[in-house]
Each structure stands twice: as structure tokens, then as C-alpha cells.
Design a protein around this motif. Sequence first.
Motif, mmCIF file in Angstrom:
data_model
loop_
_atom_site.group_PDB
_atom_site.id
_atom_site.type_symbol
_atom_site.label_atom_id
_atom_site.label_comp_id
_atom_site.label_asym_id
_atom_site.label_seq_id
_atom_site.Cartn_x
_atom_site.Cartn_y
_atom_site.Cartn_z
ATOM 1 N N ARG A 94 0.851 -1.195 0.000
ATOM 2 C CA ARG A 94 0.000 0.000 0.000
ATOM 3 C C ARG A 94 0.880 1.236 0.000
ATOM 4 O O ARG A 94 2.021 1.197 0.431
ATOM 5 N N SER A 95 0.325 2.311 -0.490
ATOM 6 C CA SER A 95 1.051 3.582 -0.542
ATOM 7 C C SER A 95 0.483 4.525 0.507
ATOM 8 O O SER A 95 -0.085 5.560 0.193
ATOM 9 N N THR A 96 0.640 4.160 1.748
ATOM 10 C CA THR A 96 0.174 4.988 2.848
ATOM 11 C C THR A 96 1.344 5.329 3.747
ATOM 12 O O THR A 96 2.445 4.800 3.576
ATOM 13 N N ILE A 97 1.112 6.172 4.694
ATOM 14 C CA ILE A 97 2.183 6.590 5.602
ATOM 15 C C ILE A 97 2.695 5.413 6.427
ATOM 16 O O ILE A 97 3.888 5.263 6.637
ATOM 17 N N VAL A 98 1.792 4.546 6.902
ATOM 18 C CA VAL A 98 2.197 3.354 7.644
ATOM 19 C C VAL A 98 1.991 2.156 6.722
ATOM 20 O O VAL A 98 0.909 1.942 6.187
ATOM 21 N N GLN A 99 3.058 1.382 6.526
ATOM 22 C CA GLN A 99 3.027 0.245 5.603
ATOM 23 C C GLN A 99 4.023 -0.800 6.052
ATOM 24 O O GLN A 99 4.840 -0.548 6.936
ATOM 25 N N THR A 100 3.954 -1.976 5.448
ATOM 26 C CA THR A 100 4.931 -3.010 5.768
ATOM 27 C C THR A 100 5.938 -3.125 4.638
ATOM 28 O O THR A 100 5.642 -2.817 3.479
ATOM 29 N N GLY A 101 7.108 -3.605 4.999
ATOM 30 C CA GLY A 101 8.126 -3.905 4.010
ATOM 31 C C GLY A 101 7.892 -5.304 3.464
ATOM 32 O O GLY A 101 6.855 -5.923 3.726
ATOM 33 N N PRO A 102 8.856 -5.839 2.727
ATOM 34 C CA PRO A 102 8.727 -7.180 2.165
ATOM 35 C C PRO A 102 8.631 -8.237 3.271
ATOM 36 O O PRO A 102 9.124 -8.045 4.381
ATOM 37 N N VAL A 103 8.009 -9.359 2.927
ATOM 38 C CA VAL A 103 7.889 -10.478 3.861
ATOM 39 C C VAL A 103 9.146 -11.325 3.767
ATOM 40 O O VAL A 103 9.631 -11.629 2.678
ATOM 41 N N HIS A 104 9.673 -11.696 4.931
ATOM 42 C CA HIS A 104 10.848 -12.562 5.036
ATOM 43 C C HIS A 104 10.463 -13.789 5.858
ATOM 44 O O HIS A 104 9.458 -13.779 6.554
ATOM 45 N N ALA A 105 11.276 -14.835 5.794
ATOM 46 C CA ALA A 105 10.977 -16.074 6.521
ATOM 47 C C ALA A 105 12.171 -16.506 7.357
ATOM 48 O O ALA A 105 13.300 -16.073 7.133
ATOM 49 N N GLY A 106 11.897 -17.364 8.317
ATOM 50 C CA GLY A 106 12.932 -17.924 9.169
ATOM 51 C C GLY A 106 12.407 -19.140 9.897
ATOM 52 O O GLY A 106 11.280 -19.591 9.650
ATOM 53 N N LEU A 107 13.212 -19.670 10.792
ATOM 54 C CA LEU A 107 12.831 -20.813 11.617
ATOM 55 C C LEU A 107 12.937 -20.423 13.081
ATOM 56 O O LEU A 107 13.883 -19.736 13.474
ATOM 57 N N THR A 108 11.974 -20.877 13.876
ATOM 58 C CA THR A 108 12.008 -20.572 15.299
ATOM 59 C C THR A 108 11.330 -21.672 16.108
ATOM 60 O O THR A 108 10.415 -22.335 15.617
ATOM 61 N N ALA A 109 11.779 -21.838 17.326
ATOM 62 C CA ALA A 109 11.119 -22.728 18.278
ATOM 63 C C ALA A 109 10.196 -21.934 19.186
ATOM 64 O O ALA A 109 9.362 -22.505 19.878
ATOM 65 N N ASP A 110 10.348 -20.601 19.168
ATOM 66 C CA ASP A 110 9.562 -19.742 20.057
ATOM 67 C C ASP A 110 9.247 -18.427 19.347
ATOM 68 O O ASP A 110 10.060 -17.506 19.338
ATOM 69 N N PRO A 111 8.059 -18.323 18.733
ATOM 70 C CA PRO A 111 7.727 -17.111 17.977
ATOM 71 C C PRO A 111 7.753 -15.831 18.807
ATOM 72 O O PRO A 111 8.177 -14.783 18.308
ATOM 73 N N GLU A 112 7.329 -15.881 20.048
ATOM 74 C CA GLU A 112 7.322 -14.688 20.900
ATOM 75 C C GLU A 112 8.741 -14.174 21.125
ATOM 76 O O GLU A 112 9.002 -12.970 21.028
ATOM 77 N N THR A 113 9.673 -15.068 21.400
ATOM 78 C CA THR A 113 11.076 -14.685 21.593
ATOM 79 C C THR A 113 11.672 -14.167 20.293
ATOM 80 O O THR A 113 12.431 -13.193 20.288
ATOM 81 N N GLU A 114 11.312 -14.789 19.180
ATOM 82 C CA GLU A 114 11.818 -14.337 17.875
ATOM 83 C C GLU A 114 11.297 -12.945 17.547
ATOM 84 O O GLU A 114 12.029 -12.103 17.030
ATOM 85 N N LEU A 115 10.026 -12.686 17.859
ATOM 86 C CA LEU A 115 9.462 -11.350 17.639
ATOM 87 C C LEU A 115 10.236 -10.309 18.442
ATOM 88 O O LEU A 115 10.595 -9.253 17.917
ATOM 89 N N ALA A 116 10.523 -10.610 19.699
ATOM 90 C CA ALA A 116 11.287 -9.680 20.541
ATOM 91 C C ALA A 116 12.687 -9.452 19.977
ATOM 92 O O ALA A 116 13.186 -8.322 19.944
ATOM 93 N N ARG A 117 13.330 -10.516 19.496
ATOM 94 C CA ARG A 117 14.679 -10.396 18.926
ATOM 95 C C ARG A 117 14.663 -9.523 17.666
ATOM 96 O O ARG A 117 15.482 -8.607 17.523
ATOM 97 N N LEU A 118 13.711 -9.787 16.787
ATOM 98 C CA LEU A 118 13.610 -8.991 15.557
ATOM 99 C C LEU A 118 13.293 -7.536 15.864
ATOM 100 O O LEU A 118 13.835 -6.616 15.254
ATOM 101 N N PHE A 119 12.405 -7.327 16.825
ATOM 102 C CA PHE A 119 12.022 -5.957 17.215
ATOM 103 C C PHE A 119 13.251 -5.194 17.718
ATOM 104 O O PHE A 119 13.493 -4.060 17.306
ATOM 105 N N ASP A 120 14.017 -5.823 18.590
ATOM 106 C CA ASP A 120 15.217 -5.169 19.115
ATOM 107 C C ASP A 120 16.231 -4.886 18.019
ATOM 108 O O ASP A 120 16.879 -3.844 18.012
ATOM 109 N N LYS A 121 16.368 -5.804 17.084
ATOM 110 C CA LYS A 121 17.364 -5.661 16.014
ATOM 111 C C LYS A 121 16.936 -4.670 14.941
ATOM 112 O O LYS A 121 17.771 -3.897 14.432
ATOM 113 N N LEU A 122 15.652 -4.647 14.593
ATOM 114 C CA LEU A 122 15.200 -3.884 13.426
ATOM 115 C C LEU A 122 14.502 -2.571 13.741
ATOM 116 O O LEU A 122 14.403 -1.708 12.878
#
Length: 125
Positions: A94-122
Motif C-alpha cells: 500500500r502507498s500509505t504513511i504506515v506500511q509493511t516492508g517485504p515479507v521474510h521467513a525464518g525458523l524458530t522454536a519460540d515465535p514470541e522470543t523471535e518477535l522480541a529479537r527482531l524488534f530489538d534488532k530492526l
Amino acid sequence: MTKDVYEYAVIRVVPRVERGELINAGVLLYCQPRDFLCARVELDAVRLRALDPEADIDGVRRALGAYEMACGQTPGPLADEPLGGRFRWLTAPRSTIVQTGPVHAGLTADPETELARLFDKLVRV
């Protein structure tokens, strides 16, 4: 420990779409095998004002909050959609002020922990 495939996209704020400048303001993560969909957002208002001194901070915060609400059980237009459908809708280009970037994939045993890791990194500076 079993690892499952997940998909994620960075939620970004593009205050002046014509300029293409952006700041990362959140992460949206979907893990189908774990029945997990969650968005974590945090707006750095100082960075946003540096890109656009006239940006509507409250409006941007509401738009970011909509990503979080769409992932939860909150009644709304996506409440009856399966999690995968919500993720696809939220990551549609979408061409709006708030939007998402491209979708990426990975592997995780714990999605909540992975979300926190990505949030801190990105998102966090």
C-alpha cells in the motif's frame, strides 16, 4: 526442540511517500504451525519529526495500533479472518504513511522470543 517456519515484515512509517524516507516502527510475525500472529510497535516521534516536522504523530500511533489490534481477538473488520489471512491482508502493498516492508521467513522454536529479537534488532535504535 522443533523449529517451525515463520514469516515477518517490518512495519514502517513513510511520512512523505514521495520522498521515500522511512523509519522502522514495528514488526509483524506470523507462525502458522504455532497459530501465532503478533505485531509489536514503537514509534520514535523524534525520528519521525526529523523526517517530517508536520507529521501527525497521534494519527501514526493510531495506525500502528491498528496492526496490534488486528492480530488480537479485538472485534473489528479482520476478527473473523484466519490468522494467515490477516497476515496477508496486513502485509499487502500500500502507498500509505504506515506500511509493511517485504515479507521474510525464518525458523524458530519460540515465535514470541523471535518477535522480541527482531524488534530489538530492526526497530530499536
